[in-house]
Scaffold this motif. Sequence first.
Motif, PDB file in Angstrom:
ATOM      1  N   GLU A  56      -3.887 145.033  -2.489  1.00 41.97           N
ATOM      2  CA  GLU A  56      -4.319 146.340  -2.008  1.00 41.97           C
ATOM      3  C   GLU A  56      -5.588 146.797  -2.723  1.00 41.97           C
ATOM      4  O   GLU A  56      -6.477 147.401  -2.129  1.00 41.97           O
ATOM      5  CB  GLU A  56      -3.207 147.378  -2.226  1.00 41.97           C
TER       6      GLU A  56
ATOM      7  N   ASN B  95      -8.981 147.590  -0.692  1.00 35.50           N
ATOM      8  CA  ASN B  95      -9.581 148.912  -0.738  1.00 35.50           C
ATOM      9  C   ASN B  95     -11.011 148.859  -1.250  1.00 35.50           C
ATOM     10  O   ASN B  95     -11.910 149.527  -0.727  1.00 35.50           O
ATOM     11  CB  ASN B  95      -8.731 149.832  -1.626  1.00 35.50           C
TER      12      ASN B  95
ATOM     13  N   ASN C 144      -6.448 155.609  -6.143  1.00 32.33           N
ATOM     14  CA  ASN C 144      -5.679 154.940  -5.108  1.00 32.33           C
ATOM     15  C   ASN C 144      -4.370 155.638  -4.771  1.00 32.33           C
ATOM     16  O   ASN C 144      -3.761 155.352  -3.757  1.00 32.33           O
ATOM     17  CB  ASN C 144      -5.392 153.485  -5.520  1.00 32.33           C
ATOM     18  N   ASN C 145      -3.898 156.526  -5.648  1.00 32.61           N
ATOM     19  CA  ASN C 145      -2.619 157.182  -5.391  1.00 32.61           C
ATOM     20  C   ASN C 145      -2.750 158.684  -5.141  1.00 32.61           C
ATOM     21  O   ASN C 145      -1.744 159.382  -5.072  1.00 32.61           O
ATOM     22  CB  ASN C 145      -1.666 156.945  -6.573  1.00 32.61           C
TER      23      ASN C 145
ATOM     24  N   LYS D  53      -4.470 161.894   0.394  1.00 29.50           N
ATOM     25  CA  LYS D  53      -5.571 161.916   1.360  1.00 29.50           C
ATOM     26  C   LYS D  53      -4.911 162.118   2.714  1.00 29.50           C
ATOM     27  O   LYS D  53      -4.467 161.161   3.345  1.00 29.50           O
ATOM     28  CB  LYS D  53      -6.376 160.619   1.305  1.00 29.50           C
TER      29      LYS D  53
ATOM     30  N   THR E  28     -11.147 158.040   4.637  1.00 30.14           N
ATOM     31  CA  THR E  28     -10.008 157.406   5.288  1.00 30.14           C
ATOM     32  C   THR E  28      -8.705 157.995   4.766  1.00 30.14           C
ATOM     33  O   THR E  28      -8.350 157.803   3.601  1.00 30.14           O
ATOM     34  CB  THR E  28     -10.027 155.885   5.041  1.00 30.14           C
TER      35      THR E  28
ATOM     36  N   ARG F  41      -4.652 158.535   4.127  1.00 23.48           N
ATOM     37  CA  ARG F  41      -3.479 157.661   3.976  1.00 23.48           C
ATOM     38  C   ARG F  41      -2.321 158.145   4.837  1.00 23.48           C
ATOM     39  O   ARG F  41      -1.440 157.369   5.177  1.00 23.48           O
ATOM     40  CB  ARG F  41      -3.034 157.626   2.507  1.00 23.48           C
ATOM     41  N   HIS F  42      -2.317 159.454   5.133  1.00 23.48           N
ATOM     42  CA  HIS F  42      -1.253 160.028   5.953  1.00 23.48           C
ATOM     43  C   HIS F  42      -1.867 160.997   6.957  1.00 23.48           C
ATOM     44  O   HIS F  42      -2.697 161.829   6.584  1.00 23.48           O
ATOM     45  CB  HIS F  42      -0.226 160.777   5.095  1.00 23.48           C
TER      46      HIS F  42
ATOM     47  N   ILE G 178      -0.246 155.093  10.317  1.00 22.11           N
ATOM     48  CA  ILE G 178      -0.203 156.103   9.255  1.00 22.11           C
ATOM     49  C   ILE G 178       0.091 157.479   9.846  1.00 22.11           C
ATOM     50  O   ILE G 178      -0.136 158.498   9.216  1.00 22.11           O
ATOM     51  CB  ILE G 178      -1.519 156.153   8.450  1.00 22.11           C
TER      52      ILE G 178
ATOM     53  N   SER H  57       4.917 155.610   0.587  1.00 20.41           N
ATOM     54  CA  SER H  57       3.884 154.576   0.600  1.00 20.41           C
ATOM     55  C   SER H  57       4.045 153.745   1.868  1.00 20.41           C
ATOM     56  O   SER H  57       5.163 153.412   2.269  1.00 20.41           O
ATOM     57  CB  SER H  57       4.015 153.669  -0.634  1.00 20.41           C
ATOM     58  N   HIS H  58       2.933 153.424   2.491  1.00 18.05           N
ATOM     59  CA  HIS H  58       2.989 152.599   3.687  1.00 18.05           C
ATOM     60  C   HIS H  58       3.199 151.136   3.311  1.00 18.05           C
ATOM     61  O   HIS H  58       2.833 150.689   2.226  1.00 18.05           O
ATOM     62  CB  HIS H  58       1.701 152.729   4.495  1.00 18.05           C
TER      63      HIS H  58
ATOM     64  N   SER I  18       2.403 147.512   2.947  1.00 14.09           N
ATOM     65  CA  SER I  18       1.108 146.880   2.716  1.00 14.09           C
ATOM     66  C   SER I  18       0.939 145.636   3.584  1.00 14.09           C
ATOM     67  O   SER I  18       1.909 145.014   4.016  1.00 14.09           O
ATOM     68  CB  SER I  18       0.996 146.491   1.234  1.00 14.09           C
TER      69      SER I  18
END
Length: 478
Positions: free
Chosen positions: A47, A51, A77-78, A81, A156, A158-159, A235, A259-260, A262
Motif C-alpha cells: 500500500e 500510494n 496514510n491513516n 479523507k 483522493t 478514502r471514504h 469506497i 479500512s478498505h 487492499s
Amino acid sequence: MTRRRGGPSDGGLQGAGAQHGGMDATTAPHRIPPEMPQYGEANHIFELMQNMLEQLLIHQPKDPILFMISHLQRDNNNVPKIVILGPPASGKTTIAMWLCKHLNSNLLTVENLIGREFSSLAAGARRHYQNVTGWILDGIPETREQALMIQTLGITPRHVIVLSSPDTVLIERNLGKRIDPQTGEIYHTTFDWPPEAEIQNRLVVPEGISELETARKLLEYHRNIIRILPAYPKILKVISADQPCMDVFYQALTYAQTSHRSNAPFTPRVLLCGPVGSGKRLQAALLAQKYGLVNVHCGQLLKEAVADKSKVGELIQPYFQKKMAVPDSIIMKVLDQRLSQQDSVQKGWVLHGFPRDLDQAHMLHSLGHQPSRVFFLNVPLDSIIERLTLRRMDPVTGERYHLMYKPPPTVEIQARLLQHPKDTKEQVKLKMDLFYRHSSDLEEFYRQAIAINGDQDPYTVFEYIESGIINPLPRKVP
C-alpha cells in the motif's frame, strides 16, 4: 552413450545453470522465505509503494527522490479523507461538522474556502491534503467534472458517504427551515426550535426553500449524482438520512473508521484456537476447501510422520506407544517442516491444535511462522459436553453417530454403539480446564485475535471467520 539432461527433480537445472552462467536457473521454482511476505503485510509495504507511486504520477515533481522522502515523512496514510454527498436538507453539513470534531479534521466547503471559484477550492483542498489532520469535503464534488478535476489534482478520498432520503421528506424538511438574521444560526420548526421567545420572534424564512425551488434543486442533484458515483468505486457507502441524525452520524463514523480491503497480494495464515469440540477441525476444512489453504492439524502431522517411518517419526513412536505427550521440540520440527514447504508459503495455511500454551506460541513465533489472523472459538461448557459426550461409533460399520444431531436409524444399531473413552464427561471437562488454563496467556500474546461465538450454526461461524480474513483488521482512530 548419450548423456540425458536432468530435469528439475534431479538437479539438471542447477547443473545447466552453472554451465551457462545461471541462465537456466531463472526457470527454477523460487522459494520465497515466509518472513518476506509476512514483513510486507505487517508493514503495509504494498500500500505504501502504491500510494507513493500515485502521488509521483499526479504531482510529477522535478526531484522524485526528495518528493518521496517528504511524502514518507508526512505519514498521512491513516488520516481521514472523506467526501460527504447528499441532496438538499439531507443533513450532510451537520454530519460533516460532527465528523470533523470527532476525527479532529478540517471541514472543507465551497463557502469557507473559495466562494464560487472551484479552482481556488481545489488549491485550498490540495493544501489541506498535506495536513496530517486530514480533511472532510462537504457537498463537493457537485458534478462529474468537479470529481475528475479533484482526482487529477491528487485529492483522493478514502471514504465517500452519500446520504439518501425520499424527496418528499427532504422537501418537508426544507420548508421548516428558519434563520436568525442577527447570528446566521439556522433553526427548524420541527427538529430544532429555539426555546427563547425573543429568538423565535425574529426568525425569518430563508431564500430558496420553497417547494418548487427545492424540487428544482433535487432534480439537478439526481441528474448529477448518478454521474459522480462511478468515480468512487469500492469506497462508497450510502446511508439513509431518513432516521435520527445521531444514528446517521454513528453509521458514518463507523464507516469512516474502517479500512478498505487492499489490492496487495495477501497470503492468509490462519490460526484457530478453541477448546476441544469447538469446531476447529470443521472450520479449518471449510477454509482449506474454499480458499485452497493448506490444512495443518498438529496431531495429524505427528501420526503421518510415524506412518511414513521418517526419522522424526521414529522419535515420536515411543511416545505414542506409551500414550505420553510428544515433547514440544519434536512437535516443532514436524510443524516447521510442514509450514516451510512451498505450498504452505504460496497458498497460505490454516493451523489448529497448536499452540496450546504460551511457550508453544513463542516457539512458533521464533521460527517465523506468525499467523496473519487468529480466531478464538468460544463455546460454553454445556454445549461442548452436549457435542462430545453424545457421540457414538458403530463397531460393525465404523459409522459415527450423535444421539441428538445424528441418531442411529434402528434400535439394533443403537444397541451396539460404543462411546470413545475420550468423550466421557470427565475427560471433556479435564480438557476444557486445560485449555482455559492457558487461553488468557494466548489471548494476551495474540492481541489482534478475533473472538467468535462458536455456539451457533457452523456455517454462520464460517461466515464470521471468512469476514475476519477478507477484511482488514480494525484500526483505532483517535
